[in-house]
Design a protein around this motif. Sequence first.
Motif, PDB file in Angstrom:
ATOM      1  N   ALA A   1       2.697  -1.739  18.043  1.00 46.89           N
ATOM      2  CA  ALA A   1       1.533  -0.716  18.806  1.00 46.89           C
ATOM      3  C   ALA A   1       0.060  -1.217  18.188  1.00 46.89           C
ATOM      4  CB  ALA A   1       1.721   0.779  18.290  1.00 46.89           C
ATOM      5  N   ILE A   2       0.155  -2.065  16.952  1.00 46.67           N
ATOM      6  CA  ILE A   2      -1.172  -2.371  16.461  1.00 46.67           C
ATOM      7  C   ILE A   2      -1.889  -3.488  17.129  1.00 46.67           C
ATOM      8  CG2 ILE A   2      -0.376  -4.156  14.911  1.00 46.67           C
ATOM      9  CD1 ILE A   2      -2.099  -2.451  12.585  1.00 46.67           C
ATOM     10  N   ASN A   3      -1.266  -4.121  18.097  1.00 51.83           N
ATOM     11  CA  ASN A   3      -1.590  -5.071  18.706  1.00 51.83           C
ATOM     12  C   ASN A   3      -3.083  -5.022  19.481  1.00 51.83           C
ATOM     13  OD1 ASN A   3       0.332  -6.773  17.954  1.00 51.83           O
ATOM     14  ND2 ASN A   3       1.129  -7.288  19.984  1.00 51.83           N
ATOM     15  N   PRO A   4      -3.036  -3.816  20.416  1.00 57.10           N
ATOM     16  CA  PRO A   4      -4.602  -3.444  20.956  1.00 57.10           C
ATOM     17  C   PRO A   4      -5.518  -3.098  19.933  1.00 57.10           C
ATOM     18  CG  PRO A   4      -2.682  -2.485  22.244  1.00 57.10           C
ATOM     19  CD  PRO A   4      -2.172  -3.080  21.074  1.00 57.10           C
ATOM     20  N   PHE A   5      -5.102  -2.837  18.743  1.00 57.26           N
ATOM     21  CA  PHE A   5      -5.749  -2.090  17.543  1.00 57.26           C
ATOM     22  C   PHE A   5      -6.437  -3.450  17.035  1.00 57.26           C
ATOM     23  CE2 PHE A   5      -6.767  -0.398  13.231  1.00 57.26           C
ATOM     24  CZ  PHE A   5      -7.222   1.045  13.741  1.00 57.26           C
ATOM     25  N   ILE A   6      -5.755  -4.582  17.135  1.00 57.97           N
ATOM     26  CA  ILE A   6      -6.503  -5.724  16.395  1.00 57.97           C
ATOM     27  C   ILE A   6      -7.210  -6.328  17.355  1.00 57.97           C
ATOM     28  CG2 ILE A   6      -5.860  -8.022  15.590  1.00 57.97           C
ATOM     29  CD1 ILE A   6      -5.175  -5.846  13.549  1.00 57.97           C
ATOM     30  N   ALA A   7      -6.780  -6.277  18.771  1.00 55.19           N
ATOM     31  CA  ALA A   7      -7.580  -7.151  19.834  1.00 55.19           C
ATOM     32  C   ALA A   7      -8.941  -6.444  20.045  1.00 55.19           C
ATOM     33  CB  ALA A   7      -6.705  -6.935  21.061  1.00 55.19           C
ATOM     34  N   ASP A   8      -9.090  -5.051  19.425  1.00 54.08           N
ATOM     35  CA  ASP A   8     -10.538  -4.324  19.587  1.00 54.08           C
ATOM     36  C   ASP A   8     -11.394  -4.896  18.772  1.00 54.08           C
ATOM     37  OD1 ASP A   8      -9.876  -2.690  21.757  1.00 54.08           O
ATOM     38  OD2 ASP A   8      -9.202  -1.105  20.541  1.00 54.08           O
ATOM     39  N   ILE A   9     -11.066  -5.922  17.849  1.00 53.02           N
ATOM     40  CA  ILE A   9     -12.089  -6.530  16.797  1.00 53.02           C
ATOM     41  C   ILE A   9     -13.086  -7.155  17.707  1.00 53.02           C
ATOM     42  CG2 ILE A   9     -12.575  -8.034  15.063  1.00 53.02           C
ATOM     43  CD1 ILE A   9      -9.764  -7.479  13.877  1.00 53.02           C
TER      44      ILE A   9
END
Length: 332
Positions: free
Chosen positions: A248-256
């Motif tokens: 689930a954290i993939n989009p969280f990281i991509a938001d950088i």
Amino acid sequence: MLAYTLRRLLIMIPTLLVISFIIFVIIQLPPGDYLETYIAELQAQGEAVDPAKIAFLRAQYGLDRPFLEQYAVWVLGLLQGDLGYSFEYRLPVSDVVGDRLLLTVVVATASIVFTYVVAFPIGVYTAVKQYSFGDYTLSFIGLLGLATPNFLLALILLHLAYEWFGTSIGGLMDPEYVNQSWSWAKAGSVLAHLWVPVLVIGTAGTAAMIRRLRANLLDELEKQYVVTARAKGVPPLKLLFKYPLRLAINPFIADIGNLLPQVISGAAVISVVLDLNTTGQMLVTALQSQDMYLAGSFLMFQSMLVVIGVYVSDIALAALDPRIRLTGGATK
């Protein structure tokens, strides 16, 4: 992984070159130039304009050269560390900028750290404790922060900072430290003023990121592999951190990569309201006066931050999720 990292670094070079050309084209799109704006201001004040002086200044600033030649001179100067010459201040851009670039990096970095530190635990908690009192409360506070205009929140926090802590209104430091060399006292003054712009800039991004992480994690928690793991007696925390949260954290990281331009564009508006000594306020003035080298240097600096942010997010995603292909070719 090493080859992918080096390849992404090499891609950044032509990307920045293309961005520099687009920036220079956009800056040159408005009709006229700095000298024509300067002439209009003199005529509006009833002052005489000496054509010989204007022609001399046009040749001195290189405004009489062809477009491509002006662009080539600017880019070659950037590669050598020369940011160009500011027409309005009549000084090299590096002298005009001073500490503004450093303070911009400090504000942007602190805002991003604030966004992630706040959004990550709240997003995880609201997903794990769905429909609980804490979920409703934190979601309401996040949506309230998202709906509140930044300039209004800035004015409220300025008032509270002055009433509660005696912090001087506006700026990133007390007036006595402006234009002084860096010292521990000046750094402490910056930290005392920093929390207001960080809260203002980071609030909107934090609320949006909480909702995104919550939705992604809820989707993963409802999948069959999670149900099977629970049935087999896997401890809840181990199950959460080993698989669902990692996916689930993939989009969280991509938001950088997306967060940096949002923070910088938000800081440009807030810097005017809060009278911050960052690049935002000076960038607005440079664009209004068509001080092209000053504005272009600011925009290139911000573009470089965005490209670096996208690079960091790509590397983090490739390291985090082995399912992401590092190349466009077929996998064996």
